[in-house]
Scaffold this motif. Structure first.
Motif, PDB file in Angstrom:
ATOM      1  N   HIS A  39       0.824  -1.202   0.000  1.00 50.61           N
ATOM      2  CA  HIS A  39       0.000   0.000   0.000  1.00 50.61           C
ATOM      3  C   HIS A  39       0.866   1.262   0.000  1.00 50.61           C
ATOM      4  O   HIS A  39       0.557   2.241  -0.679  1.00 50.61           O
ATOM      5  N   GLY A  42       1.930   2.080  -3.375  1.00 51.29           N
ATOM      6  CA  GLY A  42       0.809   2.665  -4.114  1.00 51.29           C
ATOM      7  C   GLY A  42       0.579   4.124  -3.746  1.00 51.29           C
ATOM      8  O   GLY A  42       0.401   4.974  -4.621  1.00 51.29           O
ATOM      9  N   PHE A  45       2.689   6.754  -5.508  1.00 52.38           N
ATOM     10  CA  PHE A  45       2.247   7.090  -6.867  1.00 52.38           C
ATOM     11  C   PHE A  45       0.985   7.954  -6.819  1.00 52.38           C
ATOM     12  O   PHE A  45       0.826   8.878  -7.610  1.00 52.38           O
ATOM     13  N   LEU A  85     -10.033  -2.499   2.076  1.00 53.33           N
ATOM     14  CA  LEU A  85     -10.261  -1.153   1.550  1.00 53.33           C
ATOM     15  C   LEU A  85     -11.634  -0.948   0.931  1.00 53.33           C
ATOM     16  O   LEU A  85     -12.186   0.143   1.002  1.00 53.33           O
ATOM     17  N   LEU A 162      -4.631  -4.841  -7.623  1.00 54.25           N
ATOM     18  CA  LEU A 162      -3.399  -5.018  -6.838  1.00 54.25           C
ATOM     19  C   LEU A 162      -2.860  -6.446  -6.888  1.00 54.25           C
ATOM     20  O   LEU A 162      -2.544  -7.036  -5.879  1.00 54.25           O
ATOM     21  N   ASP A 164      -0.159  -9.428  -7.803  1.00 50.52           N
ATOM     22  CA  ASP A 164       1.274  -9.591  -7.884  1.00 50.52           C
ATOM     23  C   ASP A 164       1.669  -9.841  -9.346  1.00 50.52           C
ATOM     24  O   ASP A 164       0.913 -10.432 -10.115  1.00 50.52           O
ATOM     25  N   VAL A 181      -6.114  -3.053 -11.498  1.00 53.64           N
ATOM     26  CA  VAL A 181      -6.024  -1.743 -10.842  1.00 53.64           C
ATOM     27  C   VAL A 181      -4.661  -1.684 -10.171  1.00 53.64           C
ATOM     28  O   VAL A 181      -4.342  -2.524  -9.329  1.00 53.64           O
ATOM     29  N   ASP A 182      -3.845  -0.730 -10.568  1.00 59.88           N
ATOM     30  CA  ASP A 182      -2.506  -0.620  -9.982  1.00 59.88           C
ATOM     31  C   ASP A 182      -1.996   0.803 -10.189  1.00 59.88           C
ATOM     32  O   ASP A 182      -1.930   1.285 -11.314  1.00 59.88           O
ATOM     33  N   LEU A 183      -1.638   1.470  -9.106  1.00 60.20           N
ATOM     34  CA  LEU A 183      -1.194   2.861  -9.190  1.00 60.20           C
ATOM     35  C   LEU A 183       0.172   3.022  -9.831  1.00 60.20           C
ATOM     36  O   LEU A 183       0.566   4.132 -10.172  1.00 60.20           O
ATOM     37  N   ASN A 184       0.895   1.935  -9.989  1.00 59.67           N
ATOM     38  CA  ASN A 184       2.219   2.021 -10.605  1.00 59.67           C
ATOM     39  C   ASN A 184       2.143   1.603 -12.069  1.00 59.67           C
ATOM     40  O   ASN A 184       2.034   0.424 -12.383  1.00 59.67           O
ATOM     41  N   SER A 189       2.381  -5.988 -13.261  1.00 58.96           N
ATOM     42  CA  SER A 189       0.936  -6.260 -13.254  1.00 58.96           C
ATOM     43  C   SER A 189       0.206  -5.339 -14.229  1.00 58.96           C
ATOM     44  O   SER A 189      -0.606  -5.784 -15.043  1.00 58.96           O
ATOM     45  N   ASP A 199      -5.105   3.976 -10.956  1.00 56.76           N
ATOM     46  CA  ASP A 199      -5.938   4.776 -10.058  1.00 56.76           C
ATOM     47  C   ASP A 199      -5.960   4.065  -8.715  1.00 56.76           C
ATOM     48  O   ASP A 199      -5.677   2.856  -8.637  1.00 56.76           O
ATOM     49  N   ASN A 200      -6.305   4.797  -7.666  1.00 55.57           N
ATOM     50  CA  ASN A 200      -6.422   4.156  -6.358  1.00 55.57           C
ATOM     51  C   ASN A 200      -7.647   3.241  -6.354  1.00 55.57           C
ATOM     52  O   ASN A 200      -8.728   3.632  -6.803  1.00 55.57           O
TER      53      ASN A 200
END
Ligand code: ATP
Ligand code: MG
Length: 250
Positions: A39, A42, A45, A85, A162, A164, A181-184, A189, A199-200
Motif C-alpha cells: 500500500h 501505491g 504514486f 479497503l 493489486l 502480484d 487496478v494498480d497505481l504504478n 501487473s 488509479d487508487n
C-alpha cells in the motif's frame, strides 16, 4: 492518531482514513503485513497523481466496465488489501456486472481465506468463491497457482486489483482478459493487463460500478466500441507522464 480522530479538514484525510482501514484489516487477520508495504508503494504514486482519477484512468474504468458486462463468466478477485479497503464496493460492482467474487491470496492461509469470505458476506456478498481451489494457473509454484475451478479457472474476464506481477503474467498467458487496478504504471501487473487502471482502488471500484450502471442498457455493439477504442499502451504512457510531471496543486 487513530482513524476516528482524524479531522475531515486534514489535507491527508482520505489517505489517512485509507491507511486506518488497512491497519484494521491487519488487526482482524484479513490483510497481511506485506499488504501494508504494498500500500505504501501505491500511496507514493497516488501522491504524485494528485490523489485524483486522471482522464485516461476514467476511460480505463469505463472500458473495464464494458468488458465485465460483455463477459460470459466475469470474476472479481479479492485479496487482503481489497477486502480491507473496499469490501462493500466490490460486492456492489459484482452485482452491477453479474460477476462472481473470488478470494485470491498471495500468502494463502485457510484462516485468512475464511475471514475474508466472512467479511465479504458481512458486506452483502451471497456467494464467495476461492475456498475450494481446484484449478491452477500455469507456471507458478504450488500455493500461488491455486484458483477456484468455478471462478478464475473458467473465467473469460478477471478483475485483479493489486495483483502480484507473476500471477498477473500467468493469467495473461492463459488468454484471460485481465483488468488490473494498480497505481504504478511501470509495474509488471499493469503491463500484463488488457486494461490497466492506474488509479487508487478506493476510487476505481466505485467508478467502475458507476460506468457499469450507466452502460447497463447499452447494446453489444456499443460495448464492443468502448472496448475496441481503449488503448492500453496509451493509458500507461499517459499515467506515467502525469506522474513524472506531477503538476497537480495540493
Ligand atoms: P510488479 O508488478 O512490478 O511485479 P509487485 O506487484 O511485486 O510489482 P508490490 O509492491 O508487491 O509490487 O505490489 C503492490 C502494487 O499495488 C504496487 O504497484 C502499488 O502501486 C499497487 N497498489 C498498492 N495499493 C494500491 C491502491 N490502494 N490502489 C491501487 N494500487 C495500489
Ligand atoms: Mg504488481
Amino acid at each position: 492518531m487513530t482513524g476516528a480522530e482524524i479531522p475531515e479538514s486534514h489535507p491527508r484525510f482520505e489517505s489517512l482514513r485509507t491507511r486506518h482501514r488497512l491497519e484494521e484489516g491487519v488487526d482482524r487477520g484479513i490483510t497481511s503485513r506485506a499488504g501494508l508495504i504494498a500500500h505504501g508503494r501505491g500511496e507514493a504514486f497516488d501522491y504524485l497523481l494528485g490523489e485524483r482519477t486522471i482522464e485516461s484512468a476514467a476511460a480505463a474504468e469505463r472500458a473495464a466496465a464494458a468488458y465485465l458486462l460483455r463477459a460470459d463468466h466475469p470474476v472479481l478477485s479479492v485479496n487482503g488489501n481489497v477486502a480491507a479497503l473496499a469490501p462493500g464496493e466490490m460486492v456492489e460492482l459484482a452485482e452491477a456486472t453479474g460477476a462472481a467474487l473470488e478470494v485470491n491470496l498471495f500468502d494463502r492461509t485457510d484462516e485468512r481465506l475464511e475471514r475474508i469470505a466472512a467479511h465479504l458476506r458481512e458486506h452483502g456478498a451471497t456467494e464467495v468463491l476461492g475456498l475450494e481451489a481446484g484449478a491452477r494457473l500455469p507456471g507458478l509454484d504450488h500455493d500461488r497457482a491455486k484458483v477456484d475451478a468455478d471462478g478464475i479457472g473458467r473465467a473469460d474476464v478477471v478483475l485483479v486489483p493489486l495483483e502480484d506481477g507473476d500471477r498477473a503474467a500467468a493469467l495473461a498467458e492463459m488468454g484471460v482478459v485481465e483488468l488490473v487496478v494498480d497505481l504504478n504504471p511501470l509495474s509488471r501487473s499493469a503491463r500484463a493487463a488488457t486494461v490497466p487502471i492506474v488509479d487508487n482502488l478506493v476510487r476505481a471500484v466505485p467508478a467502475m460500478t458507476h460506468y457499469a450502471r450507466e452502460l447497463a442498457d447499452a447494446t453489444e455493439a456499443e460495448l464492443d466500441d468502448i472496448v475496441e477504442s481503449f488503448d492500453a499502451e496509451e493509458a500507461l504512457a499517459d499515467a506515467e507522464r502525469a506522474i513524472r510531471r506531477s503538476e497537480t496543486e495540493r
